[in-house]
Scaffold this motif. Sequence first.
Motif, PDB file in Angstrom:
ATOM      1  N   ARG A  79       0.879  -1.295  -0.064  1.00  0.00           N
ATOM      2  CA  ARG A  79       0.022   0.012  -0.140  1.00  0.00           C
ATOM      3  C   ARG A  79       0.833   1.223  -0.088  1.00  0.00           C
ATOM      4  NH1 ARG A  79      -3.968  -0.723   5.060  1.00  0.00           N
ATOM      5  NH2 ARG A  79      -4.816   0.672   4.012  1.00  0.00           N
ATOM      6  N   LEU A  80       1.237   1.556  -1.315  1.00  0.00           N
ATOM      7  CA  LEU A  80       1.980   2.831  -1.456  1.00  0.00           C
ATOM      8  C   LEU A  80       1.440   4.100  -2.174  1.00  0.00           C
ATOM      9  CD1 LEU A  80       5.406   1.291  -2.817  1.00  0.00           C
ATOM     10  CD2 LEU A  80       5.226   2.747  -0.844  1.00  0.00           C
ATOM     11  N   LEU A  81       1.629   5.296  -1.341  1.00  0.00           N
ATOM     12  CA  LEU A  81       1.251   6.534  -1.913  1.00  0.00           C
ATOM     13  C   LEU A  81       2.468   7.182  -2.005  1.00  0.00           C
ATOM     14  CD1 LEU A  81      -1.231   5.520   0.270  1.00  0.00           C
ATOM     15  CD2 LEU A  81      -2.004   7.702  -0.591  1.00  0.00           C
ATOM     16  N   VAL A 115       1.699   2.099  -7.414  1.00  0.00           N
ATOM     17  CA  VAL A 115       2.000   3.372  -6.438  1.00  0.00           C
ATOM     18  C   VAL A 115       0.732   4.133  -6.863  1.00  0.00           C
ATOM     19  CG1 VAL A 115       3.220   5.366  -5.743  1.00  0.00           C
ATOM     20  CG2 VAL A 115       4.487   3.420  -6.252  1.00  0.00           C
ATOM     21  N   HIS A 116       0.020   4.816  -5.806  1.00  0.00           N
ATOM     22  CA  HIS A 116      -1.034   5.579  -6.029  1.00  0.00           C
ATOM     23  C   HIS A 116      -0.571   7.307  -5.968  1.00  0.00           C
ATOM     24  CE1 HIS A 116      -5.155   7.229  -6.051  1.00  0.00           C
ATOM     25  NE2 HIS A 116      -4.796   7.888  -4.704  1.00  0.00           N
ATOM     26  N   VAL A 140      -4.774  14.519   4.589  1.00  0.00           N
ATOM     27  CA  VAL A 140      -5.088  13.194   5.448  1.00  0.00           C
ATOM     28  C   VAL A 140      -4.529  12.136   4.823  1.00  0.00           C
ATOM     29  CG1 VAL A 140      -7.391  14.346   5.842  1.00  0.00           C
ATOM     30  CG2 VAL A 140      -6.999  12.947   3.737  1.00  0.00           C
ATOM     31  N   ASP A 141      -4.057  12.025   3.643  1.00  0.00           N
ATOM     32  CA  ASP A 141      -3.447  10.671   3.328  1.00  0.00           C
ATOM     33  C   ASP A 141      -1.980  10.378   4.162  1.00  0.00           C
ATOM     34  OD1 ASP A 141      -5.169  10.097   0.976  1.00  0.00           O
ATOM     35  OD2 ASP A 141      -4.297  12.118   0.398  1.00  0.00           O
ATOM     36  N   ALA A 142      -1.454  11.487   4.364  1.00  0.00           N
ATOM     37  CA  ALA A 142      -0.145  11.378   5.026  1.00  0.00           C
ATOM     38  C   ALA A 142      -0.416  11.052   6.484  1.00  0.00           C
ATOM     39  CB  ALA A 142       0.874  12.643   4.843  1.00  0.00           C
TER      40      ALA A 142
END
Length: 441
Positions: A79-81, A115-116, A140-142
């Motif tokens: 699960r990578l952003l 990656v997203h 919020v993602d971080a």
Amino acid sequence: MESKHRVGLIKYEKPYDSVVRAVEAAGGFGSVGPHTRVFVKPNVVCWTSETPFPKWGVITTTRVVEDVVRCLKEAGVQRLLLGEGLVNLNPKDTGLAERAFRALGYETLAKRYGVHLVDVFQRPFRKVPITDGVELDFNVDALDSDLIVNLPVLKTHAQTVVSLGIKNVKGLIDLASRKRCHSLDTHWNLHRMVAALPKALPPTFTLIDGIYSNERGPVFDGTAHRMNVLVASQNVLSADLLGAALLGYSAKEVPHLAWAAHDAGRSGDLSDVLIEGASLEALRRPHAYTFDYNDQGTLPMGMAAMGIQGVRYRKYDDTLCTYCSFMNGLILTAVARAWHGTPSDDVEVLTGKAMSPTPGMKHTILLGRCMTRLHRDNGAIRHPIAVAGCPPKPAEVARAFHEAGIPVDLSFLESAALYPGRFMKKYAGRPEFDESFYQAD
């Protein structure tokens, strides 16, 4: 005996292998696996698609970004952003990050590794306290990640002395919060605010990309150097202390690092840092951080050397926010280009939030919304020329300087997207400045 903070210091020699060595020297990413949500934060401080511009020492190399992503995937992370909030002088341009990500090869990484990609400014923010009484809005993602992998560039900075891991997370806050960091508050000033930024975040692994460094950064008007060094740590302050030392600075010379060390109950020197890998002394290369002005602080040395007279354009201070700062260099260049040997008629330009007018000046340009609000009705100013806007629009800037008798070229001011390309000539014919570092294989 108190345990030391481990920091990897690796000479960059080979793609992927050097990053692997840096991560291992730092003790790894920690406990990560298939269910770990990781947010990768490079430094893509600015972008233009209109012209090639110097990325070396300004933007995290795509080479390092890909190698770190590969390391995370091999550690089992699924699960990578990958995200950033770019400085954008045109808030209506919602496609800037997408264009930057495409040009840097991030879309290729997204397909290759699953990656997203995240444009921070197109996602929600959440208000988080960074200390008692001070709240900022973070992406919020971080915030919802289990681990942030922080990939700053090794650079000095005209306001914060260095811009490394702690400073890089400023790219996770919204526009209002970024402006608030450049506060008039004598305690909660820029340095104190930056020092507190990581307190709001999940655990952070920092890898400083020093393949290229930037002297007098943080952007393209600085001078890039080929450094070939990587710094990695599970502790962002420790990484930054070593990064600053590589650039020739101790924590006591970098206010936000001094504050961060104070808040952590640490001395701020390297006595509690265990350096794994290369020798600091062998790789240290002192970098200047500030642009030189004349003794009075009223003109950049380059403009003073041109013989420009009748203009006071004082040196920026810490209250000048990022958005006016980006315009500042362009405006100074426009003023220099307008000089043809005739002294101006006692013109002063005020910027930021704190400057006061010099008595006796005939014309005072109030550049930006903050200066306009502060001094528009100041009776001590003989001829106030307000340029509202945050940042001010080129046409309004040109109008103000024309009113003050300085014939700046509006078309030049409107070519802000082309301005970064002017600095490419410094690197022409120098093969060590390799554009391929900003492309995905």
